[in-house]
Write a protein that holds these residues in place. Structure first.
Motif, short mmCIF file in Angstrom:
data_model
loop_
_atom_site.label_atom_id
_atom_site.label_comp_id
_atom_site.label_asym_id
_atom_site.label_seq_id
_atom_site.Cartn_x
_atom_site.Cartn_y
_atom_site.Cartn_z
N PHE A 47 0.83 -1.20 0.00
CA PHE A 47 0.00 0.00 0.00
C PHE A 47 0.87 1.25 0.00
CE2 PHE A 47 -1.95 3.35 2.62
CZ PHE A 47 -3.17 3.54 1.98
N LEU A 48 1.88 1.28 0.86
CA LEU A 48 2.78 2.43 0.93
C LEU A 48 3.59 2.59 -0.35
CD1 LEU A 48 4.04 1.90 4.61
CD2 LEU A 48 2.35 3.59 3.83
N GLN A 49 4.03 1.47 -0.92
CA GLN A 49 4.77 1.52 -2.18
C GLN A 49 3.91 2.09 -3.30
OE1 GLN A 49 7.61 -2.43 -1.45
NE2 GLN A 49 6.04 -2.45 -3.02
N ASP A 50 2.64 1.70 -3.35
CA ASP A 50 1.74 2.19 -4.39
C ASP A 50 1.59 3.70 -4.31
OD1 ASP A 50 1.34 -0.38 -5.29
OD2 ASP A 50 -0.60 -0.65 -4.29
N ILE A 51 1.44 4.22 -3.09
CA ILE A 51 1.30 5.67 -2.92
C ILE A 51 2.59 6.37 -3.29
CG2 ILE A 51 0.89 7.52 -1.26
CD1 ILE A 51 -0.93 5.68 0.27
N THR A 52 3.72 5.77 -2.92
CA THR A 52 5.02 6.36 -3.25
C THR A 52 5.19 6.46 -4.76
OG1 THR A 52 6.08 5.57 -1.22
CG2 THR A 52 7.52 6.03 -3.10
N TYR A 110 10.37 -4.01 3.42
CA TYR A 110 9.74 -3.17 4.44
C TYR A 110 10.43 -1.81 4.56
CZ TYR A 110 7.14 -7.32 5.89
OH TYR A 110 6.30 -8.41 5.93
N SER A 111 10.89 -1.31 3.46
CA SER A 111 11.67 -0.06 3.47
C SER A 111 10.83 1.16 3.79
CB SER A 111 12.35 0.13 2.11
OG SER A 111 11.38 0.15 1.07
N ASN A 112 9.50 1.04 3.78
CA ASN A 112 8.65 2.20 4.07
C ASN A 112 8.15 2.24 5.51
OD1 ASN A 112 8.44 1.62 1.05
ND2 ASN A 112 7.46 3.62 1.14
N PHE A 113 8.63 1.31 6.34
CA PHE A 113 8.19 1.27 7.73
C PHE A 113 9.05 2.17 8.61
CE2 PHE A 113 5.74 -2.98 8.24
CZ PHE A 113 5.00 -2.69 7.10
N GLY A 159 5.09 4.53 6.93
CA GLY A 159 4.02 4.02 7.77
C GLY A 159 4.51 3.53 9.11
N LEU A 160 3.59 3.50 10.08
CA LEU A 160 3.87 3.08 11.44
C LEU A 160 2.72 2.20 11.91
CD1 LEU A 160 5.20 5.38 14.24
CD2 LEU A 160 3.16 4.01 14.66
N ILE A 180 11.08 -7.71 10.17
CA ILE A 180 11.41 -6.46 9.49
C ILE A 180 12.92 -6.26 9.32
CG2 ILE A 180 11.15 -3.93 9.56
CD1 ILE A 180 8.54 -5.50 9.16
N ARG A 181 13.70 -6.60 10.34
CA ARG A 181 15.10 -6.18 10.39
C ARG A 181 16.15 -7.26 10.17
NH1 ARG A 181 13.54 -1.22 9.48
NH2 ARG A 181 12.21 -0.38 11.12
N GLU A 182 15.94 -8.45 10.72
CA GLU A 182 17.05 -9.39 10.82
C GLU A 182 17.38 -10.14 9.54
OE1 GLU A 182 16.61 -11.97 14.13
OE2 GLU A 182 16.67 -10.36 15.60
N SER A 183 16.39 -10.37 8.71
CA SER A 183 16.64 -11.12 7.48
C SER A 183 16.87 -10.17 6.32
CB SER A 183 15.44 -12.03 7.17
OG SER A 183 15.62 -12.67 5.94
N GLY A 184 18.00 -10.32 5.65
CA GLY A 184 18.32 -9.43 4.54
C GLY A 184 17.29 -9.46 3.43
#
Length: 256
Positions: A135-140, A182-185, A149-150, A172-176
């Motif tokens: 959803f965030l990617q689409d808006i971007t 999740y770059s928009n979080f 987003g949060l 979100i963080r540990e797996s490359g």
């Protein structure tokens, strides 16, 4: 920025549960510049209706006599009219979107990698995070500006919150392979008590309506909310605004 408020309806069944049972986690996406207006509408509705306290789906059940139910003494028509006006706050805010996931317990536990209620809870939550990112990617892409987003979830208890936060952080963080997805979080997972959060109260109502449709095939309030679901270009909800876990082998009704 967009806020995703998250809450569940029902309880994740235990692995030894006899029969098929459904569990729903719903998310309500509210743009930051719409939150104040929605808050004022809900507060105004409560004042005008003489409703004192938080809004919860379970309070609307015909036989709910809980002492903390603000609608004690109301008949079902009064309850339904109030519920309809609560849903109008959501559907009337066109930039709000619903993103949810329903899980099927027996089908999920048959996978072999879902072995506990906690596993089932998180696997029902994960598709919501993915679709929030889409959803965030689409808006971007549409706006040409980064849209962030949060996520704010209902507080369940310190142990449950700590476990959920850890699983969220790993996702979100540990797996490359997940990092770019999740770059928009922003930040981690936040928790808020439902009685102190307008967003959590609204999404509790959303989750209840979806659960009722999925578990009991009562689509009355699901259809009321349908315009607010994230959907495809052709209006399809399944897989876009409402995910199923697991999708393969799904035995129940497909809500669309």
């Amino acid at each position: 920025m967009h806020l995703l408020f998250v809450d569940e309806s029902g309880t994740p069944p235990k692995p030894d549960h006899d029969g098929q049972a459904y569990f729903v986690i719903a998310g309500l996406v509210i743009p930051e510049d719409r939150w104040i207006g929605m808050r004022e509408k809900l507060i105004g509705l409560k004042r005008a209706s003489g409703y004192r306290g938080e809004v919860k789906w379970r309070f609307f059940a015909p036989n709910n006599k809980d002492l903390d139910n603000p609608m004690l003494g109301w008949d079902q028509q009064q309850k339904n009219e109030f519920r309809d006006r609560v849903f109008s706050i959501i559907t009337g805010t066109k930039s709000c979107n619903i993103i949810a996931c329903a899980s099927e317990s027996r089908t999920a536990y048959a996978l072999g990698n879902v072995n506990s209620q906690e596993d089932l809870y998180f696997r029902t939550y994960k598709p919501i995070t993915e679709r929030f990112q889409y959803f965030l990617q689409d808006i971007t892409r549409a706006s040409g500006r980064d849209t962030l987003g949060l996520i704010v979830a209902d507080h369940r208890g310190k142990g449950d919150d700590d476990s959920m936060r850890l699983r969220h952080e790993r996702l979100i963080r540990e797996s490359g392979k997940y990092t770019s997805q999740y770059s928009n979080f922003i930040e981690s997972l936040f928790f808020a008590p439902s009685h102190m959060s307008v967003g959590i109260q609204l999404v509790d109502m959303v989750a209840g309506a979806i659960w009722r449709a999925q578990a009991h095939n009562d689509r009355t309030w699901f259809e009321r909310l349908r315009p607010s679901f994230r959907s495809s270009a052709t209006g399809q909800i399944d897989g876009f605004g409402l995910a199923r876990f697991p999708k393969a082998g799904w035995q129940g009704v497909v809500l669309n």
